[in-house]
Design an enzyme around this catalytic site. Sequence first.
Site, PDB file in Angstrom:
ATOM      1  N   LYS A 121       0.851  -1.199   0.000  1.00 36.47           N
ATOM      2  CA  LYS A 121       0.000   0.000   0.000  1.00 36.47           C
ATOM      3  C   LYS A 121       0.888   1.251   0.000  1.00 36.47           C
ATOM      4  O   LYS A 121       0.698   2.157  -0.787  1.00 36.47           O
ATOM      5  CB  LYS A 121      -0.914  -0.036   1.230  1.00 36.47           C
ATOM      6  CG  LYS A 121      -1.833   1.139   1.334  1.00 36.47           C
ATOM      7  CD  LYS A 121      -2.735   1.019   2.550  1.00 36.47           C
ATOM      8  CE  LYS A 121      -3.382   2.368   2.823  1.00 36.47           C
ATOM      9  NZ  LYS A 121      -4.203   2.382   4.025  1.00 36.47           N
ATOM     10  N   GLY A 132      -4.692  -1.617   5.217  1.00 30.08           N
ATOM     11  CA  GLY A 132      -3.923  -2.769   4.750  1.00 30.08           C
ATOM     12  C   GLY A 132      -4.575  -4.101   5.104  1.00 30.08           C
ATOM     13  O   GLY A 132      -4.719  -4.991   4.262  1.00 30.08           O
ATOM     14  N   ARG A 133      -5.020  -4.227   6.361  1.00 29.59           N
ATOM     15  CA  ARG A 133      -5.586  -5.519   6.789  1.00 29.59           C
ATOM     16  C   ARG A 133      -7.006  -5.746   6.290  1.00 29.59           C
ATOM     17  O   ARG A 133      -7.596  -6.782   6.544  1.00 29.59           O
ATOM     18  CB  ARG A 133      -5.492  -5.669   8.309  1.00 29.59           C
ATOM     19  CG  ARG A 133      -6.130  -4.546   9.108  1.00 29.59           C
ATOM     20  CD  ARG A 133      -5.761  -4.634  10.589  1.00 29.59           C
ATOM     21  NE  ARG A 133      -6.182  -3.462  11.338  1.00 29.59           N
ATOM     22  CZ  ARG A 133      -5.497  -2.337  11.430  1.00 29.59           C
ATOM     23  NH1 ARG A 133      -4.354  -2.211  10.790  1.00 29.59           N
ATOM     24  NH2 ARG A 133      -5.941  -1.322  12.165  1.00 29.59           N
ATOM     25  N   HIS A 164      -6.393 -33.142  18.345  1.00 31.86           N
ATOM     26  CA  HIS A 164      -5.270 -33.988  18.743  1.00 31.86           C
ATOM     27  C   HIS A 164      -4.076 -33.148  19.165  1.00 31.86           C
ATOM     28  O   HIS A 164      -2.949 -33.647  19.226  1.00 31.86           O
ATOM     29  CB  HIS A 164      -4.894 -34.921  17.585  1.00 31.86           C
ATOM     30  CG  HIS A 164      -6.054 -35.760  17.147  1.00 31.86           C
ATOM     31  ND1 HIS A 164      -6.378 -36.941  17.778  1.00 31.86           N
ATOM     32  CD2 HIS A 164      -6.994 -35.573  16.194  1.00 31.86           C
ATOM     33  CE1 HIS A 164      -7.461 -37.452  17.197  1.00 31.86           C
ATOM     34  NE2 HIS A 164      -7.857 -36.636  16.241  1.00 31.86           N
ATOM     35  N   GLU A 210      -4.237  -6.298  15.257  1.00 34.58           N
ATOM     36  CA  GLU A 210      -3.725  -4.998  14.813  1.00 34.58           C
ATOM     37  C   GLU A 210      -4.821  -3.935  14.984  1.00 34.58           C
ATOM     38  O   GLU A 210      -4.526  -2.766  15.184  1.00 34.58           O
ATOM     39  CB  GLU A 210      -3.251  -5.070  13.349  1.00 34.58           C
ATOM     40  CG  GLU A 210      -2.308  -3.943  12.972  1.00 34.58           C
ATOM     41  CD  GLU A 210      -1.574  -4.166  11.657  1.00 34.58           C
ATOM     42  OE1 GLU A 210      -0.341  -4.323  11.663  1.00 34.58           O
ATOM     43  OE2 GLU A 210      -2.232  -4.177  10.604  1.00 34.58           O
ATOM     44  N   GLU A 264      10.617  -4.857   4.145  1.00 42.27           N
ATOM     45  CA  GLU A 264      10.640  -6.278   3.769  1.00 42.27           C
ATOM     46  C   GLU A 264      10.263  -6.442   2.292  1.00 42.27           C
ATOM     47  O   GLU A 264      10.955  -7.118   1.528  1.00 42.27           O
ATOM     48  CB  GLU A 264       9.638  -7.080   4.619  1.00 42.27           C
ATOM     49  CG  GLU A 264      10.002  -7.213   6.083  1.00 42.27           C
ATOM     50  CD  GLU A 264       9.409  -6.111   6.940  1.00 42.27           C
ATOM     51  OE1 GLU A 264       9.101  -5.016   6.414  1.00 42.27           O
ATOM     52  OE2 GLU A 264       9.264  -6.354   8.162  1.00 42.27           O
ATOM     53  N   LYS A 290       9.831  -0.666  14.151  1.00 43.73           N
ATOM     54  CA  LYS A 290      10.429  -0.412  12.828  1.00 43.73           C
ATOM     55  C   LYS A 290      11.578   0.578  12.946  1.00 43.73           C
ATOM     56  O   LYS A 290      12.626   0.414  12.329  1.00 43.73           O
ATOM     57  CB  LYS A 290       9.375   0.188  11.877  1.00 43.73           C
ATOM     58  CG  LYS A 290       8.324  -0.773  11.380  1.00 43.73           C
ATOM     59  CD  LYS A 290       7.428  -0.085  10.348  1.00 43.73           C
ATOM     60  CE  LYS A 290       6.191  -0.899  10.045  1.00 43.73           C
ATOM     61  NZ  LYS A 290       5.200  -0.190   9.230  1.00 43.73           N
TER      62      LYS A 290
END
Length: 521
Positions: free
Chosen positions: A200, A260-261, A377, A346, A206, A489
């Site tokens: 965005k 973004g999310r 399990h 977030e 990254e 960051k």
Amino acid sequence: MSLPSINPTTTKAWKKLSNHFNEIEPIHLNDLFSSDEKREDKMSIEWKDFYVDFSKNRVSDTTINLLLELAEEVKLKEAIQLQFSGEKINQTEGRAVLHTALRDFNAMKPEVKETLQKMKLFSEKIENGTWKGYTGKPITDIVNIGIGGSDLGPKMVTETLKYYKNHLEVHYVSNIDGDHVAETLKNLNRETTLFIVVSKTFTTIETLTNAITIKKWFLENATITDVPNHFVAVSTNEEKVLDFGISNENIFTMWDWVGGRFSLWSAVSLSTCCAIGYTNFEELLQGAHEMDVHFKETDFSENIPVILSVLSIWYTNFYNAESEVVVSYSQYLSYLVPYLQQAFMESNGKSIDRNGEKVDYQTGTIVWGSTGTNAQHAFFQLLHQGTKIIPIDFIGFSESLHGNKEHQDILIANLLAQSEALAEGTAGTSIASPFKEFEGNKPSNTLLIKKLTPKNFGALLALYEHKLFVQGIIWNVFSFDQWGVELGKKNAQQTLNAIKERSDSSIENKSTKNLLNQFLK
Ligand code: F6P
């Protein structure tokens, strides 16, 4: 207009709920069922292909009424109106919150329509092979380069809807860990691979580092004039995309009013759209829109996101539950939980309220989980006999996609049996050993959906989006910013400088200094 900003603990409903909690807390779910013959009917909502049963919660009719009173008192209705009408309810960033506008085909903004059309044409060319790589071969593999919302949403939808997928192989590179990119590239052919750089902001370290590494790898065999056939971008930051060397016609736009999310409904899902085809992608959007309409227009007492949300408030703030589990009885949904973790944590991991004051009540839920029956399990022991209260969402589909009835019957039998065992326990049966006793009284919701279709899945995701919105409104926090990720960051940049200089002199934190020196050894 700004969102209402009412401290929920000062409402009349909250006080009533606190008193009511003392009355209901000692009552076992088994007694709640035996004292109300119609409980399972009353506490369930049927909507399109969804059947949502919330009868196995530690609530009575009074609890639900009081929780809905709370929603009214904090002005949830007004908040919903403000969100859908495009008010800048993401106040700390001065932005509207309109991911719902990406899926409203009746009132679609022209720029959204245009981008969808561009996605359609592009994905068709990739799918039918008319888009060629630099040596004239059709594309066989797509690599999505992005992180957070630019990775988790599209990756999860591609995985969930892979039954509907075409021949294209889609890969997702997110981590800055160089091994992630190396592992992804090692079996790929430059001539037939398309790279979609999704960011965005187009400033995320990254994503940019991975994109640069991949471009270098591509140019080992190809030339700069071949880049347009293999690199496209999705971003709001056209200038930075152009700087990176991706041409104008290869940019798919997104907008600052899409968080973004919450962006999987946009061109962020270009990889998904290529893999499942535009028609299925549009179905996903249609399903989400139908849930939007349900959320916006249905009375709170029949409103699935509102009910699931107030139940979550009930456990978080009155039972002091710290987390919630989501268990999907479908292997296709194995990436749902990481996606929900970003969406919920977030959004609502905040401790300053909408008045700028520190809250003195719990906010945010820790979301975790896995697929069933695998989870049975693994961690179900703790759910059944542990000391914590952990509400569960069971998600299941009545029909399987490949039609293996024997497996499907066992799968759904397990889902139903688990929620029953958690609620009922072994009460009333004579158990010889305390170790074999199950207390029961463990709350859960069951979401039984007819079939895993793109439409139903779109609706399910929108349901969770609205659930977290309602929570944020009640907790009086801003759900659409994420300032909490910034400090880390900034520190990483400082630490990186120290690593590059191979010197700890700029690092003040004693623990970081020590660890850095271990790393530099
Ligand atoms: O750092 C958090 C975050 O901003 C998320 O909210 C977002 O989804 C992710 O980083 C990726 O951001 P972008 O799409 O701008 O690269």
